[in-house]
Design an enzyme around this catalytic site. Structure first.
Site, PDB file in Angstrom:
ATOM      1  N   GLU A  96      10.574  35.393  26.355  1.00  0.00           N
ATOM      2  CA  GLU A  96       9.443  36.033  27.017  1.00  0.00           C
ATOM      3  C   GLU A  96       9.477  35.737  28.509  1.00  0.00           C
ATOM      4  O   GLU A  96      10.113  34.785  28.951  1.00  0.00           O
ATOM      5  CB  GLU A  96       8.122  35.556  26.415  1.00  0.00           C
ATOM      6  N   GLU A 142      16.065  42.024  34.647  1.00  0.00           N
ATOM      7  CA  GLU A 142      14.919  41.313  34.104  1.00  0.00           C
ATOM      8  C   GLU A 142      13.576  41.836  34.600  1.00  0.00           C
ATOM      9  O   GLU A 142      12.545  41.531  34.005  1.00  0.00           O
ATOM     10  CB  GLU A 142      15.053  39.820  34.397  1.00  0.00           C
TER      11      GLU A 142
END
Length: 311
Positions: A151, A102
């Site tokens: 997002e 991530e």
């Protein structure tokens, strides 16, 4: 790990053992990823931007990485990065893998600080989360969305504490605090999340027991308001006790002013420069480089002193 030498009798017993006779939880790793980053009003963008062409010291603050979930449960809510462990992984290995997937970060400061296992914390079932405090130089890495995130954003962190009740007796004490957690992102809009967590401290024969209840989640998924609060207080406590993990929030080279501001952002108070520089003098080494244009005069750049860190 050394292989366990099993007797034949034990081997026969194990062949008949049914692990499914007991309910088993799923195990996850969640990370509270903190960084020191510029505020929007001070951020510099565009071609040619670099640390060397600032005209004044940028205002920086403590920020937390959150992702907006793109799948159920808690779709569209904000959550800490993390994920479920694999059979071949330790919880720490899971945390490192999820962090890399991530953020692209491989070498972050990563420390387990608590286990969250309250019944009902996840609507999918019995899920135990190992929470990790994670510190990175956020300017060095670009976060990106994972498979279940729409997002990812950095949020400024502000925590306020208010004591609402106190009982102190000879063999018993109880203190109730309300923590208000304000998380603000100004990158594209003025998005603000506000969560309230009630902390109850009970002292029986001077032994402390702490329980927390989320009064308002503020748009945060699961019990992540509790995890965020715990991570923030743990980080502040470590720094107040003299630990040096603040350096993991810094670039390879930094000014002493930048380092002091990072400490102040975590501690929530202003430090006397002379005292601060005396305390950290042995932990840094002056380099031959200087940072020009970042204030009223060129500033010397420092780096960690490996003789103090590698012990």
């Amino acid at each position: 790990m050394e292989a366990y030498q099993m007797s034949e009798e034990e081997r026969v017993w194990l062949e008949s053992y049914d692990i499914n006779q007991f309910d088993r939880p799923s195990v996850a790793s969640d990370m509270a990823v903190f960084s020191i980053l510029e505020t929007k009003s001070q951020a510099h963008t565009g071609p040619g931007h670099s640390r060397e062409n600032y005209r004044k010291d940028p205002e920086k603050g403590l920020k937390l990485l959150l992702i907006r979930r793109g799948s159920f449960p808690y779709r569209d809510c904000w959550a800490l990065p993390g994920g479920f462990g694999r059979p071949s992984e330790s919880t720490q290995e899971t945390a490192y893998r999820e962090l890399y997937e991530e953020t692209g970060v491989r070498d972050a400061y990563l420390e387990p600080f608590a286990i969250f296992d309250e019944a009902g914390r996840d609507p999918r079932g019995w899920i135990i989360s190992h929470a990790f405090l994670t510190l990175i130089d956020g300017e060095k890495y670009k976060v990106h969305e994972g498979s279940d995130a729409w997002e990812a954003r950095w949020f400024s962190v502000h925590v306020e504490k208010k004591e609402t009740d106190r009982t102190v007796e000879a063999q018993y004490g109880e203190i109730v605090n309300l923590y208000t957690i304000r998380l603000q992102c100004t990158e594209r809009d003025n998005l603000e999340l506000t969560a309230i967590v009630k902390e109850r401290k009970q002292f029986i024969a001077y032994h402390e027991k702490i329980t927390c209840e989320i009064m308002e989640s503020g748009g945060l998924a699961f019990d992540h308001a509790h995890i965020i609060l715990h991570a923030f207080l743990h980080l502040r406590s470590l720094v107040e006790s003299g630990k040096t993990m603040i350096f993991d929030l810094m670039p390879e080279m930094f000014t002493l002013s930048e380092l002091q501001k990072a400490y102040e952002a975590v501690l929530g108070k202003t430090l006397l420069s002379a005292n601060f520089r005396r305390k950290i003098a042995d932990w840094v080494i002056e380099t031959e480089s200087i940072l020009e244009g970042a204030g009223h005069r060129p500033a010397k750049l420092f780096r960690r002193n490996p003789d103090r860190f590698y012990r």
